[in-house]
Design a protein around this motif. Structure first.
Motif, PDB file in Angstrom:
ATOM      1  N   LEU A 121      52.418  37.850  44.288  1.00 34.97           N
ATOM      2  CA  LEU A 121      51.128  37.993  43.698  1.00 34.97           C
ATOM      3  C   LEU A 121      49.803  38.182  44.775  1.00 34.97           C
ATOM      4  CD1 LEU A 121      49.375  38.451  41.199  1.00 34.97           C
ATOM      5  CD2 LEU A 121      49.637  35.857  41.014  1.00 34.97           C
ATOM      6  N   GLY A 122      50.070  37.151  45.743  1.00 33.95           N
ATOM      7  CA  GLY A 122      48.984  37.192  46.797  1.00 33.95           C
ATOM      8  C   GLY A 122      48.897  38.399  47.562  1.00 33.95           C
ATOM      9  N   ILE A 125      47.193  40.956  45.470  1.00 38.03           N
ATOM     10  CA  ILE A 125      45.662  40.706  45.491  1.00 38.03           C
ATOM     11  C   ILE A 125      45.309  41.112  46.673  1.00 38.03           C
ATOM     12  CG2 ILE A 125      43.923  39.237  45.341  1.00 38.03           C
ATOM     13  CD1 ILE A 125      45.646  37.389  43.352  1.00 38.03           C
ATOM     14  N   GLU A 126      45.774  40.925  47.875  1.00 36.33           N
ATOM     15  CA  GLU A 126      45.461  41.501  49.185  1.00 36.33           C
ATOM     16  C   GLU A 126      45.263  43.024  49.108  1.00 36.33           C
ATOM     17  OE1 GLU A 126      45.284  39.193  51.841  1.00 36.33           O
ATOM     18  OE2 GLU A 126      44.930  40.532  53.640  1.00 36.33           O
ATOM     19  N   LEU A 129      41.965  43.569  47.293  1.00 35.56           N
ATOM     20  CA  LEU A 129      40.903  43.467  48.270  1.00 35.56           C
ATOM     21  C   LEU A 129      40.558  44.414  49.381  1.00 35.56           C
ATOM     22  CD1 LEU A 129      41.499  39.440  48.883  1.00 35.56           C
ATOM     23  CD2 LEU A 129      39.783  40.594  47.398  1.00 35.56           C
TER      24      LEU A 129
END
Lengths: 186, 453
Positions: A121-122, A125-126, A129
């Motif tokens: 998930l990180g 999200i990166e 971004l």
């Protein structure tokens, strides 16, 4: 003192490392903890625990950026404490508001049977971004990583709070769309 | 999934993004603090100056005391005055908007939206002049030339100083040719050092072994980080120390070489109140001015590492004390948006023919807004009068991809200050517009899809 010199102090097991870390990053770490906990003694404890944690992991850890490294530790410690306080119904701060805003990114705020891989998930999200202009990315992280208040962010970036709210709302919608495309079950 | 899950997952955000966000926050707080500090210092200076005069007057009791003013004088503007500021330019032969090309919206020149009760308006003239001073210039040349040649590994040439009475300058005439064009002169306002290395396809020009080049594909922050050592070398050469850096770039929509120019300025923002709003600093500075155009055959242009550079050092000889500052009531963004939707915008002259050549753009759904300054142009009619730097909202709207793939944004201006007579002015303008006749057919284009971006 430069980061690399502070890291050398940690590697040499020189306790000046703690003093230098506190001098350079103490205010930042305190602000991060205070944004989440809104409680002075708890926030100060989080900052002290940050230096303890750093002392225990450096070496062998070789942080690229001490700012990011310490802020990550403090944020995690403060968030853990926040969760304990939630169960005891204590504590205020910006975090409940930030979490309420993030709930817009998910269709149903209930546990699912599947376990979500935080790292995956990180990474997703990166990717979200990566696509943002740097100003929008900075604002998003100031709100949802550093948990600064709307007023503080609006003043620092020179915008009205209403404009900021609209901007963050647009960014949350973009994040929700991005996570759906990445097949995260929201 | 719980919102806490997203919150926790943000832990894995890269250090680079986290640092950038925190630094942006700190810089924003510092900028507001600096602005408040400068305003406070200016107010204190004014108050002290006014208090000192009455104390002096008390020694001569026949002179009456003055009341100290409250910070800056309040000023008002009419729509006609504002229009006059914009009409000093012939702008692009367009009316409602201008265009800017950028590889991504990251490169739009966006500034923070200050919504304080008042905005500052600056009126300024060119810097005052001072008589040439040969001794001063000889010292300047001796400091700059030998240090620069050492760093560039050139032999220091002998030279003569010549006075050019027609231009009112002293200039250096070098007896040997360096591997580039070197220009050192003294005008009535500044001492200048400039060097442009010869274009070389095989090797980048170096100072102290450091290539003088930047990669235009990087962000401003990345470029500034990459030239730390070069910056240090330049400060040693010119024996200065500047705390701030800014980058100004311009792109086009047709060629494929990236930037048209990229300029890096090293300066102290606090040395002049207008440094925050101007592209080129008004105080002393060192600049690296990269030009990426084909002006002459053989010119080297590049899509990434820039080569053609002008290295400059400007040392002001006079104090720039021509500036006056006034405060004007801020027009809130919401009201500016109303003016925008009414078409009450300032850009170029109004002309049906020019407007028919320009595709209509609906700014009500704009993409970005910035609070910047518009600088009145220098013309023969206003050359002896103070010129105005006016705070404006600049609204940006994406209108499609340019020929070279850059993004095209239309932008237009609404004053960020209360202006009297806006409705009357634009009503009158509309009547004048309708009284004109058009001989060419209007060009209508569809709005681009957001997917183009």
């Amino acid at each position: 003192m430069e980061d690399r010199l502070i890291i050398e102090l940690y590697n040499a097991r020189n306790e000046d490392a703690i003093r230098e870390s506190d001098q350079k990053y103490g205010k930042l770490c305190y602000a991060i903890a205070e944004n989440i906990l809104h409680n002075r003694p708890d926030s100060e404890e989080c900052v002290n625990d940050t230096w303890m944690r750093a002392w225990n992991v450096i070496p062998p850890e070789k942080p690229f950026s001490l700012r990011a490294f310490f802020s990550r530790i403090t944020r995690n410690l403060a968030f853990d404490r926040y969760r304990e306080q939630q169960s005891e119904k204590r504590g205020r701060g910006e975090l409940p508001l930030a979490l309420e805003e993030l709930s817009e990114c998910i269709a149903s705020p209930h546990d699912t049977e599947e376990e979500v891989e935080l790292r995956a998930l990180g990474k997703a999200i990166e990717g979200f971004l990566d696509e943002l202009p740097s100003r929008d990315r900075n604002i998003f992280l100031c709100r949802y990583y550093y948990t600064y208040s709307m007023g503080e962010i609006a003043r620092a970036f020179g915008m009205r709070e209403n404009y900021l709210r609209n901007l963050l709302s647009r960014l949350r919608k973009k994040l929700a769309e991005h996570l759906r495309k990445e097949d995260f079950h929201l | 999934m719980k919102p806490e899950t997203i919150y926790e997952a943000l832990t894995h955000t890269s250090d680079e993004y986290l640092d950038s966000a925190q630094l942006a926050m700190e810089q924003g707080k510092h900028r507001m603090g600096l602005r408040r500090a400068w305003l406070l210092a200016a107010c204190i200076t004014l108050a002290v100056a006014i208090v000192v005069v009455p104390i002096g007057m008390m020694l001569a009791p026949e002179v009456p005391q003055k009341e100290p003013p409250e910070d800056y004088p309040l000023r008002e503007f009419s729509a006609d005055e504002v229009a006059g500021i914009f009409n000093s330019y012939i702008m692009d032969s367009t009316t409602k908007y201008s265009t800017i090309y950028v590889p991504s919206s990251d490169f739009l020149p966006l500034k923070p939206l200050n919504q304080d009760e008042y905005q500052l308006v600056y009126e300024y003239k060119s810097a005052p002049k001072k008589a040439l001073n040969r001794e001063e210039f000889e010292n300047f040349v001796s400091v700059c030339l030998s240090a620069f040649c050492d760093a560039a590994e050139f032999s220091v040439p002998s030279y003569q100083i010549e006075e050019h009475q027609r231009n009112n300058t002293y200039e250096v005439n070098l007896n040997d040719i360096l591997n580039g064009f070197c220009f050192i002169d003294q005008t009535q306002t500044a001492n200048w050092f400039a060097f442009s290395p010869d274009d070389n396809t095989t090797q980048k020009f170096q100072l102290d072994g450091i290539p003088v080049t930047v990669d235009q594909t990087k962000s401003d922050e990345e470029i500034i980080a990459s030239i730390k050592e070069l910056r240090k070398t330049l400060f040693e050469i010119f024996d200065v120390n500047f705390s701030d850096t800014k980058i100004v770039r311009e792109y086009e929509g047709f060629d494929e070489y990236g930037v048209q120019f990229l300029r890096i300025y090293f300066y102290n923002m606090s040395d002049h109140p207008m440094n925050e709003i101007t592209a080129r600093p008004r105080s002393n500075y060192i600049s690296l001015e990269f030009d990426n155009n084909i002006n002459y055959s053989g010119d080297i242009v590049s899509p990434d590492w820039l080569r053609k550079v002008d290295i400059r050092y400007c040392q002001n000889r006079t104090e720039d004390n021509t500036m006056t500052v006034a405060k004007v009531k801020t027009l809130p963004l919401e009201r500016a948006e109303e003016y925008l939707s009414e078409g009450y915008v300032f850009s170029g002259h109004v002309c049906k023919l020019c407007e028919s050549m320009q595709a209509a753009v609906d700014f009500t759904d704009y993409d970005y807004v910035s609070l910047s300054y518009f600088f009145e142009g220098y013309t023969m009619t206003n050359k002896d009068k103070p010129r105005v730097a006016l705070p404006v909202y600049v609204f940006y709207k994406y209108i499609g991809k340019a020929q070279n793939g850059n993004l095209t944004y239309a932008y237009t201006y609404v004053p960020a200050i209360e202006v009297s007579g806006m409705e009357e002015y634009f009503q009158h303008r509309l009547e004048r517009y309708h009284s004109q006749t058009v001989t060419s057919a209007p060009i209508v284009t569809a709005s681009p899809s957001k997917d183009d971006e």
